[in-house]
Design a protein around this motif. Structure first.
Motif, short mmCIF file in Angstrom:
data_model
loop_
_atom_site.label_atom_id
_atom_site.label_comp_id
_atom_site.label_asym_id
_atom_site.label_seq_id
_atom_site.Cartn_x
_atom_site.Cartn_y
_atom_site.Cartn_z
N THR A 128 0.82 -1.21 0.00
CA THR A 128 0.00 0.00 0.00
C THR A 128 0.86 1.27 0.00
OG1 THR A 128 -0.19 0.53 2.36
CG2 THR A 128 -1.53 -1.29 1.56
N ASP A 129 0.18 2.38 -0.25
CA ASP A 129 0.86 3.68 -0.15
C ASP A 129 0.48 4.42 1.13
OD1 ASP A 129 -1.74 4.55 -0.67
OD2 ASP A 129 -1.18 5.83 -2.35
N ALA A 130 -0.22 3.75 2.04
CA ALA A 130 -0.68 4.38 3.28
C ALA A 130 0.44 4.45 4.31
CB ALA A 130 -1.86 3.61 3.85
N PRO A 131 0.43 5.49 5.13
CA PRO A 131 1.41 5.56 6.22
C PRO A 131 1.06 4.54 7.31
CG PRO A 131 -0.15 7.36 6.41
CD PRO A 131 -0.47 6.64 5.12
N VAL A 132 2.06 4.01 7.96
CA VAL A 132 1.84 3.07 9.06
C VAL A 132 1.72 3.88 10.34
CG1 VAL A 132 2.82 1.14 10.36
CG2 VAL A 132 3.07 1.23 7.88
N LYS A 133 0.56 3.74 10.99
CA LYS A 133 0.29 4.48 12.22
C LYS A 133 0.15 3.49 13.37
CE LYS A 133 -2.28 8.07 9.78
NZ LYS A 133 -3.58 8.72 9.62
N GLU A 134 0.66 3.87 14.53
CA GLU A 134 0.54 3.03 15.73
C GLU A 134 -0.89 3.06 16.25
OE1 GLU A 134 3.13 1.55 17.70
OE2 GLU A 134 4.82 2.15 16.45
N GLY A 135 -1.28 2.00 16.94
CA GLY A 135 -2.56 1.95 17.63
C GLY A 135 -3.76 1.93 16.71
N ARG A 136 -4.93 2.26 17.31
CA ARG A 136 -6.20 2.20 16.57
C ARG A 136 -6.23 3.13 15.37
NH1 ARG A 136 -10.54 -0.46 19.14
NH2 ARG A 136 -11.96 0.69 17.80
N ALA A 137 -5.44 4.19 15.40
CA ALA A 137 -5.41 5.14 14.27
C ALA A 137 -4.92 4.47 12.99
CB ALA A 137 -4.50 6.32 14.61
N GLY A 138 -4.18 3.37 13.11
CA GLY A 138 -3.66 2.69 11.94
C GLY A 138 -4.46 1.50 11.47
N TRP A 139 -5.54 1.17 12.15
CA TRP A 139 -6.29 -0.04 11.85
C TRP A 139 -7.00 0.00 10.49
CZ3 TRP A 139 -9.32 -2.30 16.59
CH2 TRP A 139 -8.42 -2.54 17.63
N HIS A 140 -7.45 1.16 10.05
CA HIS A 140 -8.35 1.22 8.89
C HIS A 140 -7.83 2.09 7.75
CE1 HIS A 140 -11.39 -0.84 11.29
NE2 HIS A 140 -11.11 0.00 12.28
N VAL A 141 -6.57 2.48 7.73
CA VAL A 141 -6.08 3.45 6.75
C VAL A 141 -5.65 2.82 5.41
CG1 VAL A 141 -5.30 5.03 8.54
CG2 VAL A 141 -3.69 3.39 7.58
N PHE A 142 -5.45 1.53 5.37
CA PHE A 142 -4.78 0.93 4.21
C PHE A 142 -5.65 0.80 2.97
CE2 PHE A 142 -2.41 -0.27 7.95
CZ PHE A 142 -1.16 0.19 7.58
N ASP A 143 -6.96 0.88 3.11
CA ASP A 143 -7.82 0.85 1.92
C ASP A 143 -8.25 2.25 1.49
OD1 ASP A 143 -9.49 1.28 4.08
OD2 ASP A 143 -11.00 -0.19 3.46
N ASP A 144 -7.64 3.30 2.09
CA ASP A 144 -7.98 4.68 1.74
C ASP A 144 -7.27 5.16 0.47
OD1 ASP A 144 -9.55 4.73 3.98
OD2 ASP A 144 -8.11 5.84 5.21
N GLY A 145 -6.11 4.60 0.17
CA GLY A 145 -5.33 5.05 -0.99
C GLY A 145 -5.12 3.92 -1.97
N ALA A 146 -3.95 3.91 -2.58
CA ALA A 146 -3.61 2.87 -3.55
C ALA A 146 -3.08 1.64 -2.82
CB ALA A 146 -2.56 3.39 -4.53
N TYR A 147 -3.51 0.47 -3.27
CA TYR A 147 -2.99 -0.78 -2.71
C TYR A 147 -3.08 -1.87 -3.76
CZ TYR A 147 -7.93 -1.96 -2.05
OH TYR A 147 -9.26 -2.20 -2.26
N VAL A 148 -2.25 -2.89 -3.59
CA VAL A 148 -2.25 -4.06 -4.46
C VAL A 148 -2.35 -5.28 -3.56
CG1 VAL A 148 -0.92 -5.43 -6.12
CG2 VAL A 148 -0.79 -2.94 -6.18
N SER A 149 -3.35 -6.11 -3.79
CA SER A 149 -3.46 -7.35 -3.04
C SER A 149 -2.51 -8.37 -3.65
CB SER A 149 -4.89 -7.88 -3.07
OG SER A 149 -4.95 -9.12 -2.37
N LEU A 150 -1.64 -8.93 -2.82
CA LEU A 150 -0.67 -9.92 -3.28
C LEU A 150 -1.18 -11.35 -3.05
CD1 LEU A 150 2.59 -8.21 -1.98
CD2 LEU A 150 1.44 -7.94 -4.19
N GLY A 151 -2.39 -11.47 -2.54
CA GLY A 151 -2.99 -12.78 -2.35
C GLY A 151 -3.34 -13.04 -0.90
N LYS A 152 -3.97 -14.21 -0.70
CA LYS A 152 -4.35 -14.62 0.65
C LYS A 152 -3.11 -14.92 1.47
CE LYS A 152 -8.94 -16.39 -0.04
NZ LYS A 152 -9.91 -17.27 0.58
#
Length: 195
Positions: free
Chosen positions: A128-152
């Protein structure tokens, strides 16, 4: 008359409860909490059992001679590390190392090493292009921007490799997450620090 009316309603209630239980079990998959899946994949791009170059087993008579002998192209010894990072915990306790590698054939892979996280439903590895945030603030940010699923996720423990699809530019991405696609939450993530 009362028992006749009560009976169909009772059957309907039981049917609704059974359907809700089946859907709930499928959706949450609680048994995975107690199941660990360990994967031990070898580092990609390395050949197992290959003879080392310049070893004592080489015969002097088999060595090439002439102008082409010293002009042979050099081949990379193995994967080149482009970036790396340490996994931090989000929704579930998660640890391990992430490495972004360029393989000798020019392809790219994300390698998880010493991964240790919880098992869960529909876990994926995302670049992903999302910043890594500590704690609950980082739980839901990764689908907000660009990401590539590499598989299960192949297993919730161990060492494993995830190939980047052809045409994906790894320089566009700055993090990796273990993403629960069912509940849109990160189990853990790592910021990729360029080598």
């Amino acid at each position: 008359m009362r028992s006749v009316l009560g009976r169909p309603a009772g059957v309907a209630v039981v049917a609704v409860v059974v359907v809700a239980a089946v859907v709930g079990l499928y959706w949450f998959q609680p048994w995975k909490i107690w199941q660990d899946e360990t994967v031990r994949e070898a580092l990609p791009g390395t050949s197992v059992g290959a003879a080392p170059s310049g070893g004592a087993a080489a015969s002097p008579s088999a060595a090439p001679s002439g102008p082409s002998a010293s002009a042979s192209p050099s081949t990379p010894a193995g994967p080149a590390k482009l970036a790396a990072g340490e996994l931090i915990s989000h929704e579930h306790k998660t640890s391990g190392t992430v490495r972004l590698l360029r393989l000798p054939d020019g392809s790219h892979t994300v390698r998880l090493e010493n991964l240790d996280t919880s098992n869960g439903p529909d876990l994926r590895v995302w670049l992903t292009d999302a910043p890594v945030k500590e704690g609950r603030a980082g739980w839901h940010v990764f689908d907000d921007g660009a990401y590539v699923s590499l598989g299960k996720l192949k297993g919730n423990k161990g060492d494993q490799n995830y190939a980047l699809p052809a045409g994906v530019d790894p320089a566009r991405y700055s993090s990796v997450t273990i993403w629960c696609d069912r509940f849109d939450v990160s189990f853990g993530a790592a910021e990729l620090i360029r080598a």
